[in-house]
Design a protein around this motif. Structure first.
Motif, PDB file in Angstrom:
ATOM      1  N   LYS A   1     -24.284 -31.563 -27.148  1.00 31.45           N
ATOM      2  CA  LYS A   1     -22.789 -32.103 -26.679  1.00 31.45           C
ATOM      3  C   LYS A   1     -22.509 -33.319 -27.326  1.00 31.45           C
ATOM      4  O   LYS A   1     -21.751 -33.701 -28.048  1.00 31.45           O
ATOM      5  N   SER A   2     -23.643 -34.519 -27.127  1.00 27.02           N
ATOM      6  CA  SER A   2     -23.385 -35.641 -27.586  1.00 27.02           C
ATOM      7  C   SER A   2     -23.409 -35.770 -29.407  1.00 27.02           C
ATOM      8  O   SER A   2     -22.781 -36.467 -29.863  1.00 27.02           O
ATOM      9  N   PHE A   3     -24.416 -34.827 -29.742  1.00 29.63           N
ATOM     10  CA  PHE A   3     -24.381 -34.594 -31.376  1.00 29.63           C
ATOM     11  C   PHE A   3     -22.860 -34.287 -31.762  1.00 29.63           C
ATOM     12  O   PHE A   3     -22.731 -34.546 -32.885  1.00 29.63           O
ATOM     13  N   GLN A   4     -22.553 -33.236 -31.104  1.00 28.58           N
ATOM     14  CA  GLN A   4     -21.041 -32.798 -31.489  1.00 28.58           C
ATOM     15  C   GLN A   4     -20.008 -33.991 -31.569  1.00 28.58           C
ATOM     16  O   GLN A   4     -19.089 -34.076 -32.636  1.00 28.58           O
ATOM     17  N   ARG A   5     -20.061 -34.878 -30.568  1.00 33.85           N
ATOM     18  CA  ARG A   5     -19.019 -35.910 -30.636  1.00 33.85           C
ATOM     19  C   ARG A   5     -19.396 -37.021 -31.679  1.00 33.85           C
ATOM     20  O   ARG A   5     -18.487 -37.416 -32.049  1.00 33.85           O
ATOM     21  N   ASN A   6     -20.632 -37.014 -32.210  1.00 28.78           N
ATOM     22  CA  ASN A   6     -20.822 -37.982 -33.300  1.00 28.78           C
ATOM     23  C   ASN A   6     -20.747 -37.296 -34.524  1.00 28.78           C
ATOM     24  O   ASN A   6     -21.052 -38.136 -35.482  1.00 28.78           O
ATOM     25  N   HIS A   7     -20.801 -36.019 -34.909  1.00 31.85           N
ATOM     26  CA  HIS A   7     -20.552 -35.297 -35.972  1.00 31.85           C
ATOM     27  C   HIS A   7     -19.932 -34.001 -35.779  1.00 31.85           C
ATOM     28  O   HIS A   7     -20.160 -33.026 -35.543  1.00 31.85           O
ATOM     29  N   GLU A   8     -18.603 -34.456 -35.665  1.00 37.11           N
ATOM     30  CA  GLU A   8     -17.425 -33.556 -35.204  1.00 37.11           C
ATOM     31  C   GLU A   8     -17.485 -32.318 -36.620  1.00 37.11           C
ATOM     32  O   GLU A   8     -16.972 -31.287 -36.112  1.00 37.11           O
ATOM     33  N   ASN A   9     -17.957 -32.846 -37.714  1.00 38.44           N
ATOM     34  CA  ASN A   9     -17.625 -31.870 -38.815  1.00 38.44           C
ATOM     35  C   ASN A   9     -18.762 -30.739 -38.680  1.00 38.44           C
ATOM     36  O   ASN A   9     -18.508 -29.689 -39.638  1.00 38.44           O
ATOM     37  N   ALA A  10     -19.695 -30.579 -37.897  1.00 41.00           N
ATOM     38  CA  ALA A  10     -20.777 -29.879 -37.786  1.00 41.00           C
ATOM     39  C   ALA A  10     -20.124 -28.596 -36.943  1.00 41.00           C
ATOM     40  O   ALA A  10     -20.777 -27.521 -37.162  1.00 41.00           O
ATOM     41  N   ASN A  11     -19.029 -28.712 -36.351  1.00 40.71           N
ATOM     42  CA  ASN A  11     -18.326 -27.669 -35.781  1.00 40.71           C
ATOM     43  C   ASN A  11     -19.267 -26.657 -34.832  1.00 40.71           C
ATOM     44  O   ASN A  11     -19.459 -25.637 -35.075  1.00 40.71           O
TER      45      ASN A  11
END
Length: 276
Positions: free
Chosen positions: A97-107
């Motif tokens: 979840k934290s990774f998604q917030r920092n890398h939104e393009n990872a989808n």
């Protein structure tokens, strides 16, 4: 002993041993690739911790069958091993979840939602929340051993660990309404060993999709072609010899333009690309 070399190379970081010499163009491509991998290596380490904890839990019965530990030791280690797995499992999901917030393009948001909608994952979350304040009641710990007629004594015994969580013994004071409702859906007990096996199976599939989504977005097609063209090199040499990075060492000088990372994380990312 540090190996003396000159040129562009793949190396093992611990020994700085040269694994494979490469040309300048390939060095520049792999330098870019490893830099693209670096942001996700900490997420891989969190995933590896879950994998390790699941293996440790599975190994309890194997050690018992081999005569290395007695039943009492198995029972004593079971509660802590199960609790540790649950915590590590949910830590990885929260890391995603934290990774998604920092890398939104990872989808990966949709992947997280899909995982958390699974009943087993809901149980993992409830148990993680409960374990933060109370000891999970695992009073029904049993060992079942099957005996075969195989000649090898090491293969003659096969034990299975059976653990039930008694829902009636859980202190639900302070839990959220959603968590209490989830516990009530169990009836009187939950087969936690079966839940963990299912949870780990789901998490492995989820993790692979997370990494593939990230790599699809952040690794360009030219770099993918480089990896695919070196498939045999990676599978037969670079991964087995635990490559951790690349470096350039000019003649009579110190290494320059070095990029290193966790070798397990590097191997996992490369395998994700080769599996496509």
């Amino acid at each position: 002993m540090i190996e003396i070399f000159e040129g562009y190379v793949f190396v093992q970081v611990d020994t700085f041993k040269v694994i494979q010499q490469i040309d300048k163009d390939k060095f520049e491509n792999y330098s870019k690739l490893l830099k693209n991998f670096l942001p996700i290596q900490d997420l891989y380490r969190a995933y590896r911790n879950v994998n390790l904890q699941f293996s440790l839990l599975q190994d309890l019965t194997a050690q018992y069958d081999a005569g290395k530990i007695d039943p009492n030791t198995v029972f004593n280690l079971t509660e802590s091993s199960i609790t540790a797995y649950i915590l590590m499992h949910r830590m990885f999901v929260d890391n995603c979840k934290s990774f998604q917030r920092n890398h939104e393009n990872a989808n990966i948001s949709a992947l997280i939602i899909d995982l958390q909608n699974k009943n087993t994952e809901k149980n993992m979350k409830v148990l993680r929340d409960y374990a933060m304040h109370n000891s999970i009641p695992m009073s029904q710990v049993k060992m079942h051993t099957d005996i075969s007629n195989k000649a090898d004594p090491k293969q003659r015994f096969h034990s299975t660990l059976r653990v039930k969580i008694n829902a009636d013994e859980m202190d639900t004071h302070g839990l959220s309404r959603q968590n209490i409702e989830r516990i009530n859906e169990w009836g009187h007990e939950l087969d936690i060993i079966a839940e963990i096996k299912n949870a780990w199976s789901n998490l492995k599939d989820f993790a692979k999709k997370v990494f593939k989504n990230y790599l699809d977005k952040y690794v360009d097609e030219n770099l993918r072609k480089v990896v695919i063209s070196d498939k045999k090199l990676w599978q037969e040499r670079l991964i087995p010899l635990k490559t951790q990075g690349i470096t350039y060492q000019p003649k009579n000088s110190i290494p320059q333009d070095t990029v290193f990372m966790d070798y397990d994380a590097l191997a996992y990312c490369i395998n994700c690309m080769l599996d496509e």
